[in-house]
Scaffold this motif. Structure first.
Motif, short mmCIF file in Angstrom:
data_model
loop_
_atom_site.label_atom_id
_atom_site.label_comp_id
_atom_site.label_asym_id
_atom_site.label_seq_id
_atom_site.Cartn_x
_atom_site.Cartn_y
_atom_site.Cartn_z
N TRP A 96 -13.00 2.52 -2.29
CA TRP A 96 -12.37 1.53 -1.42
C TRP A 96 -12.89 0.07 -1.86
O TRP A 96 -12.42 -0.67 -2.00
CB TRP A 96 -12.54 1.76 -0.05
CG TRP A 96 -12.11 0.82 0.86
CD1 TRP A 96 -12.85 -0.11 1.77
CD2 TRP A 96 -10.78 0.43 0.95
NE1 TRP A 96 -12.06 -0.91 2.33
CE2 TRP A 96 -10.73 -0.77 1.89
CE3 TRP A 96 -9.52 0.47 0.56
CZ2 TRP A 96 -9.61 -1.47 2.56
CZ3 TRP A 96 -8.50 0.20 1.04
CH2 TRP A 96 -8.40 -1.21 1.97
N TYR A 124 -1.85 5.48 -3.86
CA TYR A 124 -2.59 6.81 -3.58
C TYR A 124 -1.62 7.94 -4.15
O TYR A 124 -0.64 8.07 -3.25
CB TYR A 124 -3.27 6.93 -2.49
CG TYR A 124 -4.36 5.81 -2.10
CD1 TYR A 124 -5.63 6.08 -2.25
CD2 TYR A 124 -3.87 4.85 -1.40
CE1 TYR A 124 -6.65 5.02 -1.80
CE2 TYR A 124 -4.93 3.82 -1.10
CZ TYR A 124 -6.10 4.16 -1.36
OH TYR A 124 -7.05 3.01 -1.03
N HIS A 174 -10.23 10.56 -1.71
CA HIS A 174 -10.39 9.53 -0.80
C HIS A 174 -9.86 9.70 0.44
O HIS A 174 -10.28 9.00 1.46
CB HIS A 174 -9.62 8.36 -1.32
CG HIS A 174 -8.12 8.55 -1.56
ND1 HIS A 174 -7.50 8.04 -0.47
CD2 HIS A 174 -7.50 9.23 -2.20
CE1 HIS A 174 -6.21 8.76 -0.57
NE2 HIS A 174 -6.26 9.52 -1.80
N HIS A 175 -9.12 10.69 0.79
CA HIS A 175 -8.49 10.89 2.23
C HIS A 175 -9.26 11.87 3.02
O HIS A 175 -9.51 13.11 2.36
CB HIS A 175 -7.15 11.87 1.77
CG HIS A 175 -5.90 11.44 2.86
ND1 HIS A 175 -6.16 12.26 4.02
CD2 HIS A 175 -4.95 11.00 2.86
CE1 HIS A 175 -5.13 11.99 4.74
NE2 HIS A 175 -4.19 11.27 3.80
N ILE A 200 0.87 -1.23 -0.12
CA ILE A 200 -0.10 -0.08 0.03
C ILE A 200 0.78 1.26 0.06
O ILE A 200 1.54 1.51 0.75
CB ILE A 200 -0.91 0.06 1.17
CG1 ILE A 200 -1.79 -1.14 1.30
CG2 ILE A 200 -1.86 1.13 1.23
CD1 ILE A 200 -2.62 -1.51 2.77
N ALA A 211 -7.52 -2.82 7.57
CA ALA A 211 -8.64 -3.48 7.25
C ALA A 211 -8.56 -4.35 6.16
O ALA A 211 -9.25 -5.50 5.90
CB ALA A 211 -9.33 -2.28 6.36
N GLU A 220 -3.56 5.35 5.92
CA GLU A 220 -2.81 4.07 5.39
C GLU A 220 -2.87 2.96 6.21
O GLU A 220 -2.97 2.09 5.71
CB GLU A 220 -1.42 4.26 4.59
CG GLU A 220 -1.81 5.41 3.24
CD GLU A 220 -1.82 6.87 3.73
OE1 GLU A 220 -2.47 7.68 3.09
OE2 GLU A 220 -1.32 7.34 4.88
N GLN A 224 -15.87 5.91 -0.07
CA GLN A 224 -16.27 4.56 -0.10
C GLN A 224 -16.38 3.57 -1.24
O GLN A 224 -15.99 2.66 -1.10
CB GLN A 224 -17.57 4.72 0.69
CG GLN A 224 -17.46 5.25 2.26
CD GLN A 224 -18.90 5.42 2.70
OE1 GLN A 224 -20.18 5.16 2.23
NE2 GLN A 224 -18.85 5.96 3.97
N ARG A 246 -4.71 2.31 8.73
CA ARG A 246 -6.09 1.63 8.68
C ARG A 246 -6.61 1.02 7.70
O ARG A 246 -7.14 -0.19 7.86
CB ARG A 246 -7.13 2.76 9.09
CG ARG A 246 -6.96 3.54 10.53
CD ARG A 246 -8.20 4.24 10.63
NE ARG A 246 -8.24 5.31 9.92
CZ ARG A 246 -7.84 6.55 10.26
NH1 ARG A 246 -7.16 6.80 11.33
NH2 ARG A 246 -7.99 7.50 9.32
N ARG A 247 -5.92 1.24 6.52
CA ARG A 247 -6.39 0.51 5.11
C ARG A 247 -5.64 -0.74 5.27
O ARG A 247 -5.91 -1.99 4.75
CB ARG A 247 -5.98 1.29 4.10
CG ARG A 247 -6.71 2.47 3.62
CD ARG A 247 -6.49 3.36 2.28
NE ARG A 247 -7.54 4.17 2.14
CZ ARG A 247 -7.32 5.33 1.68
NH1 ARG A 247 -5.99 5.87 1.61
NH2 ARG A 247 -8.19 6.17 1.73
#
Length: 241
Positions: free
Chosen positions: A226, A119, A203-204, A36, A53, A47, A223, A49-50
């Protein structure tokens, strides 16, 4: 809820000591993995948290660093670092490959099943990994419709998904067209999603410092983007329980 384990990893790249965020899913078996890449400001909790996830979904995930453990919230400082970087494919590939080496070396990673998403500047880096012929299962980018050196897109060996806001002044229609032409000429399996009304870095979530003009959060499209990335991974890099 699946138990996710996280830890900080340090590694050398671009003359700096990078500080990445590694997230591991529950269990001890090997899993597909995702690299990522962050926006130009650098690695942040967004990032991280991504990565967490994706680990919840069963992937090993590494959010990589751009600036040697620093977050460059000042727009001028960020541009001073990122613009020369974006103009130098070799440097971008070096940063991406260093992070990829860390991800591959993780015992939980299936080294033959890795995808890369990114990103902004991080997205440009993962695209350069593809142009460098790295064996990836999928590449996904948001705000990163960068084009490469002539002919090198033909080295991309996986599907490419790209998302961009229709009102992004940093990635305008001409840049979208150039990216699409490069991917098409190279015979890449590519998709481009244009999110209506969205600006750059849509997205941020909002940040508590100045940003470059043309940046704005769009919660609904964030959302959707993602979900589109998760769908790309489910198609190209499914988790086998």
């Amino acid at each position: 809820m699946t138990t996710v384990t996280t830890r900080t990893v340090t590694y050398p790249a671009d003359g700096l000591t990078m500080v990445g965020h590694l997230a591991l899913p529950a269990g001890a078996d090997r899993r597909p993995a995702v690299l990522i890449g962050p926006e130009g400001m650098g690695l942040s909790d967004v990032e991280r948290r991504r990565a967490d996830a994706l680990a919840e979904l069963g992937y090993v995930a590494l959010a990589f660093d751009l600036h040697g453990g620093r977050y460059r919230g000042d727009p001028a400082e960020m541009l001073d670092r990122c613009m020369p970087l974006l103009a130098n494919p070799g440097r971008m590939r070096g940063i991406g490959r260093a992070a990829l080496d860390v991800l591959r070396a993780e015992p939980r990673t299936d080294p033959d099943r890795i995808a890369a998403i990114g990103y902004g500047t991080g997205g440009a880096i993962v695209l350069e990994l593809g142009r460098d012929g790295v064996d990836l299962r999928a590449i996904g980018t948001v705000n990163a419709l960068t084009t490469g050196r002539p002919g090198e897109a033909a080295r991309i060996r996986c599907p490419v998904w790209a998302g961009v806001g229709s009102e992004d002044p940093i990635m305008p229609a001409g840049q979208r067209d150039a990216f699409a032409a490069e991917m098409q000429a190279a015979g890449v399996d590519w998709r481009l999603v244009v999110y209506g009304g969205a600006l750059h870095a849509f997205h941020h979530p909002p940040v508590d410092h100045p940003v470059v003009p043309g940046v704005g959060y769009h919660p609904r499209h964030a959302q959707r983007a993602w979900r589109d990335i998760v769908g790309l991974l489910a198609e190209c890099l499914p988790v086998r329980e």
